[in-house]
Design a protein around this motif. Structure first.
Motif, PDB file in Angstrom:
ATOM      1  N   THR A   1      66.282  43.461  87.319  1.00  0.00           N
ATOM      2  CA  THR A   1      65.120  43.716  86.449  1.00  0.00           C
ATOM      3  C   THR A   1      65.183  42.873  85.179  1.00  0.00           C
ATOM      4  OG1 THR A   1      64.912  45.989  87.252  1.00  0.00           O
ATOM      5  CG2 THR A   1      63.854  45.476  85.143  1.00  0.00           C
ATOM      6  N   ILE A   2      64.038  42.272  84.851  1.00  0.00           N
ATOM      7  CA  ILE A   2      63.859  41.546  83.590  1.00  0.00           C
ATOM      8  C   ILE A   2      62.616  42.133  82.934  1.00  0.00           C
ATOM      9  CG2 ILE A   2      63.575  39.281  82.515  1.00  0.00           C
ATOM     10  CD1 ILE A   2      64.442  38.078  85.241  1.00  0.00           C
TER      11      ILE A   2
ATOM     12  N   PHE B   1      73.334  46.506  81.175  1.00  0.00           N
ATOM     13  CA  PHE B   1      72.181  46.191  80.329  1.00  0.00           C
ATOM     14  C   PHE B   1      72.542  45.069  79.366  1.00  0.00           C
ATOM     15  CE2 PHE B   1      70.192  46.710  76.137  1.00  0.00           C
ATOM     16  CZ  PHE B   1      68.855  46.578  76.467  1.00  0.00           C
ATOM     17  N   THR B   2      71.634  44.104  79.238  1.00  0.00           N
ATOM     18  CA  THR B   2      71.765  43.045  78.237  1.00  0.00           C
ATOM     19  C   THR B   2      70.437  42.899  77.512  1.00  0.00           C
ATOM     20  OG1 THR B   2      73.418  41.831  79.511  1.00  0.00           O
ATOM     21  CG2 THR B   2      72.231  40.607  77.817  1.00  0.00           C
TER      22      THR B   2
ATOM     23  N   LEU C   1      64.191  40.856  74.687  1.00  0.00           N
ATOM     24  CA  LEU C   1      64.122  40.381  76.062  1.00  0.00           C
ATOM     25  C   LEU C   1      65.330  40.984  76.769  1.00  0.00           C
ATOM     26  CD1 LEU C   1      63.140  38.516  78.345  1.00  0.00           C
ATOM     27  CD2 LEU C   1      64.361  36.649  77.223  1.00  0.00           C
ATOM     28  N   CYS C   2      65.109  41.762  77.816  1.00  0.00           N
ATOM     29  CA  CYS C   2      66.170  42.596  78.367  1.00  0.00           C
ATOM     30  C   CYS C   2      66.402  42.395  79.861  1.00  0.00           C
ATOM     31  CB  CYS C   2      65.866  44.066  78.116  1.00  0.00           C
ATOM     32  SG  CYS C   2      65.688  44.465  76.373  1.00  0.00           S
ATOM     33  N   ILE C   3      67.645  42.680  80.282  1.00  0.00           N
ATOM     34  CA  ILE C   3      68.066  42.594  81.677  1.00  0.00           C
ATOM     35  C   ILE C   3      68.692  43.923  82.084  1.00  0.00           C
ATOM     36  CG2 ILE C   3      69.582  41.421  83.332  1.00  0.00           C
ATOM     37  CD1 ILE C   3      67.422  39.615  82.247  1.00  0.00           C
ATOM     38  N   LEU C   4      68.338  44.437  83.260  1.00  0.00           N
ATOM     39  CA  LEU C   4      68.982  45.590  83.881  1.00  0.00           C
ATOM     40  C   LEU C   4      69.469  45.164  85.263  1.00  0.00           C
ATOM     41  CD1 LEU C   4      66.514  48.497  82.983  1.00  0.00           C
ATOM     42  CD2 LEU C   4      68.899  48.326  82.244  1.00  0.00           C
ATOM     43  N   ASP C   5      70.735  45.462  85.571  1.00  0.00           N
ATOM     44  CA  ASP C   5      71.278  45.051  86.864  1.00  0.00           C
ATOM     45  C   ASP C   5      72.306  46.085  87.327  1.00  0.00           C
ATOM     46  OD1 ASP C   5      71.396  43.431  89.060  1.00  0.00           O
ATOM     47  OD2 ASP C   5      72.568  41.845  88.124  1.00  0.00           O
TER      48      ASP C   5
END
Length: 406
Positions: free
Chosen positions: A43-44, A116-117, A132-136
């Motif tokens: 996810t972005i 999460f980043t 601006l986020c990343i979920l993995d």
């Protein structure tokens, strides 16, 4: 998430044109599209917030749907608040279900354990506007190259938001100036109307010849000031982009007659002849913006009357061509027998734009308004003149031909 404390209205920002993108929404969609190709994460997402509510502006979910566009969450209960309140240039949490800052948040219990980043999006002055986020998957890590790509996109979005902020501030400033000018114009117009009315009443009483001359000067001055006020308001609307384009049926001949009738009294005082030269064999009904055309003709006729002491002022209309649309290319002329100007000066007036203040070599506000309104109609303005031999100005523009339904 593009957090927008900007007027606390990210929705307005998402629909306003900026630079080479039509909207911030378009810019965020481009960023999501690029990152989804180069980052193999689940996810972005980009979100916006006003310090109270966190809103997903755009998102990408590869397999597991974790966020959706338009979702809202109280800002303090979102991962985004942690990113913006974090002192470093990014925040990375390997497992949200065990990290002390995220394990007790409702969003964690809703979407489950993930890595999460988040990268803050900041303006040049350091103010945060979003993330601006990343979920993995839990414990997933981004490479150094991937992190650089995320940071570069965050910087890019920061510039986009700043451009939009400048645009909104400029629009707000422009509108406040227009509101002030409108308010002042209306107040002055009211006073002028009273002076105008009192002057007309005085002219009906018994006056000496000298008094009549004074009253004539007062009336002419009142009319000139009213014309100036209208031009200032029109110019301000054009400068601020608050001019609407209207297409309605109207009677061109009647409108031209009404324009000339405004100067009947002045013409009589100067022994000027006002002429309407109607050369259209077709119906005078067209579809277009009557108010704009009327304003242009008033400006040109006003100039013609002002600089013509003897002879005549003629307003004429001709059809140059008719298309299959059906549309007609019209040529409207204002011709006077006044003092005229040099061909070189007229050429300069026609080819160059000037400021609103009349001066030597500057035709004045009415001329500029006419050129700007004509430009909005995709029309052209030409003319011929010689000192002592009068001036003829030609306007060419296209109007739709009105056709009554059978």
């Amino acid at each position: 998430m593009i957090t927008t404390t900007l007027h606390q209205d990210w929705r307005h920002m998402a629909t306003s044109p900026i630079g080479f993108y039509n909207s911030i929404q378009e810019a965020t969609a481009h960023v999501i599209d690029v990152l989804s190709d180069i980052l193999h994460v689940n996810t972005i997402f980009i979100a916006a917030n006003d310090g109270v509510t966190n809103v997903i502006v755009d998102s990408f979910n590869r397999e597991e749907v974790l966020v959706r566009n338009g979702e809202e969450l109280p800002f303090e209960l979102s991962y985004c608040s942690l990113v913006l309140n974090h002192s470093a240039d990014h925040l990375t949490i390997s497992e949200t279900s065990t990290h002390p800052q995220t394990r007790d948040l409702e969003v964690t219990s809703t979407i489950g354990n993930h890595s999460f980043t988040g990268i803050p999006i900041r303006m040049k002055n350091g103010q945060g506007y979003g993330t601006l986020c990343i979920l993995d998957a839990p414990s997933a890590q981004l490479t150094e190259t991937e992190m650089k790509a995320l940071k570069a996109m965050a910087v890019f979005l920061g510039y986009v938001v700043e451009l939009e902020k400048d645009k909104i501030d400029a629009e707000a400033s422009s509108m406040s100036k227009l509101d002030l000018i409108s308010s002042l114009s209306n107040k002055i117009r009211f006073s002028l109307t009273e002076i105008w009315g009192a002057t007309d009443l005085m002219m009906t009483t018994e006056l000496t010849e000298e008094q009549q001359q004074y009253m004539t000067i007062m009336e002419a001055s009142s009319r000139s000031l009213m014309m100036l006020l209208n031009n200032i308001l029109d110019y301000s609307k054009i400068e601020s982009g608050q001019v609407d384009d209207i297409e309605d049926p109207f009677d061109l001949r009647t409108m031209m007659e009404n324009v000339l009738s405004l100067y009947t009294e002045v013409a009589a005082q100067r022994n000027l002849e006002l002429r309407l030269d109607w050369n259209l064999a077709s119906s005078p009904i067209f579809i277009g913006d009557e108010a704009k055309i009327r304003r242009m003709l008033i400006n040109l006729v006003d100039n013609a009357v002002k600089f013509t002491n003897t002879g005549s002022v003629t307003l004429s209309a001709n059809i140059q061509s008719v298309t299959n649309a059906p549309e007609a290319k019209l040529e409207v002329r204002v011709k006077d027998t006044g003092i005229g100007i040099s061909p070189n000066k007229l050429k300069m007036w026609l080819e160059h734009d000037f400021g609103p203040s009349p001066s030597y070599g500057n035709p004045g506000l009415g001329w500029q308004i006419t050129k700007q309104l004509l430009k909005r109609m995709n029309g052209t303005m030409t003319g011929v003149s010689e000192p002592g031999s009068g001036t003829e100005i030609k306007l060419q523009f296209t109007l739709k031909i009105y056709q009554e339904s059978a």
